[in-house]
Design an enzyme around this catalytic site. Sequence first.
Site, PDB file in Angstrom:
ATOM      1  N   VAL A   1     -60.143 -40.700 -16.082  1.00 33.48           N
ATOM      2  CA  VAL A   1     -60.244 -40.840 -15.276  1.00 33.48           C
ATOM      3  C   VAL A   1     -60.477 -38.798 -16.189  1.00 33.48           C
ATOM      4  O   VAL A   1     -60.828 -38.905 -17.044  1.00 33.48           O
ATOM      5  CB  VAL A   1     -58.386 -40.550 -14.563  1.00 33.48           C
ATOM      6  CG1 VAL A   1     -58.495 -39.155 -14.231  1.00 33.48           C
ATOM      7  CG2 VAL A   1     -58.034 -41.919 -14.211  1.00 33.48           C
ATOM      8  N   CYS A   2     -60.994 -38.641 -14.704  1.00 36.25           N
ATOM      9  CA  CYS A   2     -61.572 -36.718 -15.187  1.00 36.25           C
ATOM     10  C   CYS A   2     -60.424 -35.909 -14.760  1.00 36.25           C
ATOM     11  O   CYS A   2     -60.418 -35.379 -13.578  1.00 36.25           O
ATOM     12  CB  CYS A   2     -62.831 -36.850 -15.220  1.00 36.25           C
ATOM     13  SG  CYS A   2     -63.877 -34.784 -15.567  1.00 36.25           S
ATOM     14  N   LEU A   3     -59.723 -35.788 -15.235  1.00 33.40           N
ATOM     15  CA  LEU A   3     -58.297 -34.485 -14.758  1.00 33.40           C
ATOM     16  C   LEU A   3     -57.730 -34.141 -15.913  1.00 33.40           C
ATOM     17  O   LEU A   3     -56.878 -34.549 -16.995  1.00 33.40           O
ATOM     18  CB  LEU A   3     -57.118 -35.758 -14.290  1.00 33.40           C
ATOM     19  CG  LEU A   3     -55.730 -35.254 -13.701  1.00 33.40           C
ATOM     20  CD1 LEU A   3     -56.695 -34.448 -12.628  1.00 33.40           C
ATOM     21  CD2 LEU A   3     -55.693 -35.576 -13.474  1.00 33.40           C
TER      22      LEU A   3
END
Length: 193
Positions: free
Chosen positions: A84-86
């Site tokens: 996840v790119c968060l």
Amino acid sequence: MSSPSKRRDMDVMKLMMSDYIVEPINDGINEFNVEFHGPKESLYEGGVWKIRVELPDAYPYKSPSIGFLNKIFHPNVDELSGSVCLDVINQTWSPMFDLLNIFEVFLPQLLLYPNPSDPLNGDAASLMMNDQKQYEQKVKEYCERYAKKESISGRETEEEEEEEEEISDDDISDGGGSASSNDNDDVVGNSDP
């Protein structure tokens, strides 16, 4: 310093006592899977994902590692690894946050408001920016195919499906008559118990 471990224990217990289904891995509390439902009024509504959570020794001072185990079509989630790119998890994590924040705020916001300008899945980002209707259709298709309650076992289910397809392809190609009848008899004879 026992404070990080006490905080980790407390955060995991809070998550387990909430409405989320939490499955510990290897009888520990540093790794576990969480059942996560797509937020209401989003393209992901009705989808169910298994999220892998790994807590570093320095948690809560260091962010947890999270990833989707079953596939999701989203610009900020890598389709193969589930990473996840968060920002709030990767760069701006603070000990003020806890595990419930991830599942009640951060992940729902990620699904409600994708950021195609910082993608992990270039195909999803491109489709979202260039053909919103097709993007929405693909998201719903992935939810139907990979994010149903019965298919939540994740990647194993997908691999089993591929194996079944390979077996049925082999069955079709063997039936083409290119093998001699003796070879077919041997195969049938060997498979009987």
